[in-house]
Design a protein around this motif. Structure first.
Motif, mmCIF file in Angstrom:
data_model
loop_
_atom_site.group_PDB
_atom_site.id
_atom_site.type_symbol
_atom_site.label_atom_id
_atom_site.label_comp_id
_atom_site.label_asym_id
_atom_site.label_seq_id
_atom_site.Cartn_x
_atom_site.Cartn_y
_atom_site.Cartn_z
ATOM 1 N N PHE A 181 0.864 -1.174 0.000
ATOM 2 C CA PHE A 181 0.000 0.000 0.000
ATOM 3 C C PHE A 181 0.903 1.227 0.000
ATOM 4 O O PHE A 181 2.054 1.155 0.408
ATOM 5 C CB PHE A 181 -0.917 -0.004 1.232
ATOM 6 C CG PHE A 181 -0.155 -0.177 2.508
ATOM 7 C CD1 PHE A 181 0.379 0.909 3.186
ATOM 8 C CD2 PHE A 181 0.051 -1.453 3.029
ATOM 9 C CE1 PHE A 181 1.098 0.730 4.352
ATOM 10 C CE2 PHE A 181 0.770 -1.633 4.205
ATOM 11 C CZ PHE A 181 1.299 -0.535 4.861
ATOM 12 N N PRO A 182 0.410 2.363 -0.465
ATOM 13 C CA PRO A 182 1.254 3.556 -0.465
ATOM 14 C C PRO A 182 1.578 3.995 0.967
ATOM 15 O O PRO A 182 0.720 3.955 1.845
ATOM 16 C CB PRO A 182 0.413 4.614 -1.170
ATOM 17 C CG PRO A 182 -0.836 3.952 -1.616
ATOM 18 C CD PRO A 182 -0.879 2.571 -1.054
ATOM 19 N N ILE A 183 2.815 4.378 1.176
ATOM 20 C CA ILE A 183 3.235 4.856 2.495
ATOM 21 C C ILE A 183 2.912 6.342 2.569
ATOM 22 O O ILE A 183 3.395 7.119 1.740
ATOM 23 C CB ILE A 183 4.737 4.617 2.711
ATOM 24 C CG1 ILE A 183 5.030 3.114 2.679
ATOM 25 C CG2 ILE A 183 5.211 5.244 4.014
ATOM 26 C CD1 ILE A 183 6.496 2.766 2.712
ATOM 27 N N PRO A 184 2.078 6.759 3.541
ATOM 28 C CA PRO A 184 1.726 8.177 3.624
ATOM 29 C C PRO A 184 2.909 8.989 4.155
ATOM 30 O O PRO A 184 3.438 8.717 5.222
ATOM 31 C CB PRO A 184 0.543 8.198 4.597
ATOM 32 C CG PRO A 184 0.693 6.955 5.413
ATOM 33 C CD PRO A 184 1.417 5.952 4.555
ATOM 34 N N THR A 185 3.344 9.967 3.371
ATOM 35 C CA THR A 185 4.463 10.811 3.770
ATOM 36 C C THR A 185 4.072 12.278 3.669
ATOM 37 O O THR A 185 3.084 12.636 3.021
ATOM 38 C CB THR A 185 5.706 10.569 2.889
ATOM 39 O OG1 THR A 185 5.384 10.875 1.540
ATOM 40 C CG2 THR A 185 6.197 9.134 2.997
ATOM 41 N N GLN A 186 4.870 13.104 4.315
ATOM 42 C CA GLN A 186 4.718 14.554 4.209
ATOM 43 C C GLN A 186 6.101 15.180 4.286
ATOM 44 O O GLN A 186 7.044 14.556 4.769
ATOM 45 C CB GLN A 186 3.837 15.098 5.337
ATOM 46 C CG GLN A 186 4.477 14.985 6.716
ATOM 47 C CD GLN A 186 3.560 15.482 7.828
ATOM 48 O OE1 GLN A 186 2.354 15.552 7.660
ATOM 49 N NE2 GLN A 186 4.137 15.814 8.957
ATOM 50 N N ARG A 187 6.230 16.399 3.790
ATOM 51 C CA ARG A 187 7.497 17.105 3.876
ATOM 52 C C ARG A 187 7.816 17.392 5.346
ATOM 53 O O ARG A 187 6.940 17.783 6.114
ATOM 54 C CB ARG A 187 7.441 18.416 3.106
ATOM 55 C CG ARG A 187 7.451 18.216 1.608
ATOM 56 C CD ARG A 187 7.356 19.526 0.898
ATOM 57 N NE ARG A 187 7.754 19.376 -0.489
ATOM 58 C CZ ARG A 187 7.752 20.363 -1.357
ATOM 59 N NH1 ARG A 187 7.378 21.571 -0.993
ATOM 60 N NH2 ARG A 187 8.133 20.139 -2.605
ATOM 61 N N ALA A 188 9.060 17.184 5.708
ATOM 62 C CA ALA A 188 9.494 17.420 7.088
ATOM 63 C C ALA A 188 9.727 18.912 7.316
ATOM 64 O O ALA A 188 10.267 19.588 6.437
ATOM 65 C CB ALA A 188 10.784 16.657 7.362
ATOM 66 N N PRO A 189 9.351 19.428 8.482
ATOM 67 C CA PRO A 189 9.720 20.804 8.809
ATOM 68 C C PRO A 189 11.241 20.878 9.019
ATOM 69 O O PRO A 189 11.814 20.008 9.661
ATOM 70 C CB PRO A 189 8.959 21.112 10.101
ATOM 71 C CG PRO A 189 8.492 19.802 10.625
ATOM 72 C CD PRO A 189 8.545 18.804 9.517
ATOM 73 N N ILE A 190 11.888 21.894 8.470
ATOM 74 C CA ILE A 190 13.337 22.021 8.537
ATOM 75 C C ILE A 190 13.697 23.020 9.631
ATOM 76 O O ILE A 190 13.227 24.159 9.628
ATOM 77 C CB ILE A 190 13.913 22.473 7.175
ATOM 78 C CG1 ILE A 190 13.470 21.501 6.065
ATOM 79 C CG2 ILE A 190 15.424 22.603 7.238
ATOM 80 C CD1 ILE A 190 13.841 20.051 6.286
ATOM 81 N N GLU A 191 14.507 22.579 10.571
ATOM 82 C CA GLU A 191 14.932 23.423 11.697
ATOM 83 C C GLU A 191 16.217 24.185 11.390
ATOM 84 O O GLU A 191 16.340 25.349 11.725
ATOM 85 C CB GLU A 191 15.131 22.562 12.951
ATOM 86 C CG GLU A 191 13.868 21.879 13.436
ATOM 87 C CD GLU A 191 12.839 22.863 13.938
ATOM 88 O OE1 GLU A 191 13.217 23.842 14.610
ATOM 89 O OE2 GLU A 191 11.647 22.665 13.630
ATOM 90 N N SER A 192 17.200 23.494 10.787
ATOM 91 C CA SER A 192 18.472 24.155 10.456
ATOM 92 C C SER A 192 19.188 23.387 9.365
ATOM 93 O O SER A 192 18.932 22.200 9.149
ATOM 94 C CB SER A 192 19.376 24.270 11.691
ATOM 95 O OG SER A 192 19.796 22.980 12.114
ATOM 96 N N VAL A 193 20.084 24.096 8.664
ATOM 97 C CA VAL A 193 20.864 23.493 7.584
ATOM 98 C C VAL A 193 22.277 24.063 7.646
ATOM 99 O O VAL A 193 22.452 25.280 7.788
ATOM 100 C CB VAL A 193 20.263 23.807 6.195
ATOM 101 C CG1 VAL A 193 21.101 23.184 5.087
ATOM 102 C CG2 VAL A 193 18.819 23.336 6.113
#
Length: 132
Positions: free
Chosen positions: A23-35
């Motif tokens: 089945f499709p794995i439900p994903t979402q974009r992760a919030p980015i804290e720092s780079v």
């Protein structure tokens, strides 16, 4: 005699990593804290993105990342990255604890020394760096 007869081979078992998920794995974009950009002391120099991303509740887990280096977009050198999280099943009770994790992405060594690069993560500008 029955002793000399070959025994049937057991059917191979399928592990979870043996193909696509059922089945499709439900994903979402992760919030980015720092780079940050790190330069590993090798020859040629390796360029690594060090990303701190968030998990918005107890049902969300890191899923992975993918970097795509594009040499020129509107006259600029651009690195595009997607960092995603797995989302828990709908209707699941989740605690509201916000957590973070580190994702390190090796961008490799194929950068012209002195070239300027803009890094976009999940569609948003995050940082610029000068290739070593």
């Amino acid at each position: 005699s029955t002793i000399d007869q070959p025994k049937p081979e057991p059917a191979p078992t399928v592990s979870p990593d043996d193909g696509p998920a059922p089945f499709p794995i439900p994903t979402q974009r992760a919030p980015i804290e720092s780079v940050e950009v790190a330069f590993l002391e090798s020859f040629p120099v390796q360029h690594v993105l060090q990303i701190v991303a968030g998990l918005e509740n107890g049902c969300i887990e890191p899923y992975g990342s993918q970097a795509v280096t594009t040499t020129v977009v509107d006259g600029k050198n651009v690195v595009e990255v997607e960092v995603t999280n797995v989302v828990g099943p709908p209707g699941t009770a989740c605690d509201a604890s916000y957590r973070t994790y580190e994702e390190n992405i090796n961008l490799g060594k194929d950068f012209e020394p002195g070239s300027e690069w803009d890094v976009y993560i999940n569609g948003e500008f995050q940082i610029s760096f000068t290739a070593q």
